[in-house]
Design an enzyme around this catalytic site. Structure first.
Site, PDB file in Angstrom:
ATOM      1  CG  HIS A 258      -0.299   0.092   2.542  1.00 28.62           C
ATOM      2  ND1 HIS A 258       0.015   1.291   3.148  1.00 28.62           N
ATOM      3  CD2 HIS A 258       0.109  -0.871   3.409  1.00 28.62           C
ATOM      4  CE1 HIS A 258       0.568   1.064   4.327  1.00 28.62           C
ATOM      5  NE2 HIS A 258       0.643  -0.239   4.506  1.00 28.62           N
ATOM      6  CB  CYS A 277       0.894  -4.158   5.304  1.00 29.87           C
ATOM      7  SG  CYS A 277      -0.520  -5.237   5.626  1.00 29.87           S
TER       8      CYS A 277
END
Length: 354
Positions: A258, A277
């Site tokens: 992301h 992440c």
């Protein structure tokens, strides 16, 4: 890597003495410091090991950190996954102090890891090197795109696995994991009763779509302990932790790639700031590669500016490999190293008993 391994073994056979460079404050270009002659010797030894012409510097007992040595140190920093700024700090010193014997073990561990990968990775794919803090997009054996990444902290380390990217989400909501809500965000709300509101974070009593957002002022946050009975979700926007785009691929770890609003963190040497992440330096360029339509970036920007949360499905799922390599080789056969940030090299060596 096999050639480098054989060469390093030859260096060890010649018994080059590898003295440890002592801990010092930051040494900046053109400073005078008594440890500079040792660093100069170490760089000359690095020429014997790696052969980079920049390491072939003249011997000197001068304590001045001159331009020739600064240039050599910058090349050394780049080779060891560090910011090439010429400033000698603890990370550069740790890389300089790594002995040929240690690099031999590092090479052996990473050659073993490469054996675990599929023989064929596909024509187009993403290679995410967790330890090297890099993402590389490969197209027909060539590097099409390369960028810095941010990975998980030690206690929330990013796992290694492979999958296939299925879709992108523009202007994503962030459904905040319970552990992050409880351990990271609750203390901030307890210290500042307006924190959740200021960050666009809504509070729900459950995960159901019909749940109504709760008024944060109606909750006694200081009464909450280990049991956190609420669901937190951050709205899309400038403060959203996922930025403007995320890349989704099935996996049991709830890991995805992301964007991030914290762009300044990409300038750090060791980029372990996420909750597992992977944050991207160039998310829009990656979107163009993933969709295999570079011209689609303009359309994506327009959709992002609309503020709407939009799902974009890939015409064909793209393989992605999350790997942990502390040694790797580029297209020109230059060898690079990085720190063993999660201690995984150490674990393999313990089990292999090499």
């Amino acid at each position: 890597m096999r050639q480098a391994l054989a060469h390093y073994r030859g260096v060890v056979a010649h018994c080059i003495k590898w003295t440890i460079i002592p801990e010092t404050p930051l040494i900046r270009p053109h400073m005078i410091h008594p440890v500079i002659p040792q660093i100069r010797t170490r760089i000359a030894q690095a020429f014997t090991m790696h052969g980079n012409p920049e390491y072939d510097i003249a011997p000197s007992n001068s304590e001045k950190y001159d331009d020739e040595l600064v240039n050599a140190v910058k090349v050394f920093q780049e080779q060891h996954g560090l910011n090439a700024d010429g400033v000698i700090g603890k990370n550069t010193r740790a890389a300089l102090n790594k002995t040929p014997e240690q690099k031999i073990q590092q090479l052996r561990v990473n050659m073993e890891r490469l054996r675990w990968l599929p023989r064929e990775l596909d024509d187009r794919y993403l290679l995410v090197n967790i330890a090297g803090f890099r993402l590389t997009a490969i197209e027909y054996g060539k590097h099409a795109l390369d960028m810095r990444i941010i990975v998980g902290r030690n206690y929330r380390s990013t796992p290694s696995f492979n999958s296939r990217i299925s879709h992108l989400i523009l202007n994503p909501y962030w459904n905040i994991p319970d552990s992050i809500a409880r351990k990271d965000l609750l203390p901030k709300q307890q210290n500042n009763s307006h924190y959740f509101t200021s960050q666009g974070i809504r509070i729900y009593s459950g995960h159901g779509n019909r749940s109504e957002a709760l008024n944060p002022d109606s909750i006694n946050w200081h009464a909450l302990g280990k049991h956190f009975p609420y669901v937190l979700r951050q709205d899309p926007g400038e403060k959203n932790a996922l930025g403007t785009i995320k890349f989704m691929f099935p996996n049991p770890f709830s890991i995805y790639l992301h964007d991030t609003p914290s762009k300044q963190l990409f300038q750090k040497d060791i980029r372990m700031f996420s909750s597992g992440c992977i944050r991207l330096e160039k998310p829009l360029q990656l979107a163009g590669f993933v969709l295999n339509q570079p011209e689609a970036v303009t359309d994506l920007v327009a959709k992002i500016k609309s503020g709407k949360t939009i799902t974009v499905n890939l015409p064909q799922r793209l393989p992605i490999y999350l790997i942990y390599l502390t040694t790797w080789v580029d297209e020109l056969n230059n060898i690079y190293f990085s720190s063993d940030i999660y201690g995984r090299d150490k674990h393999i060596l313990e089990y292999a008993r090499w």
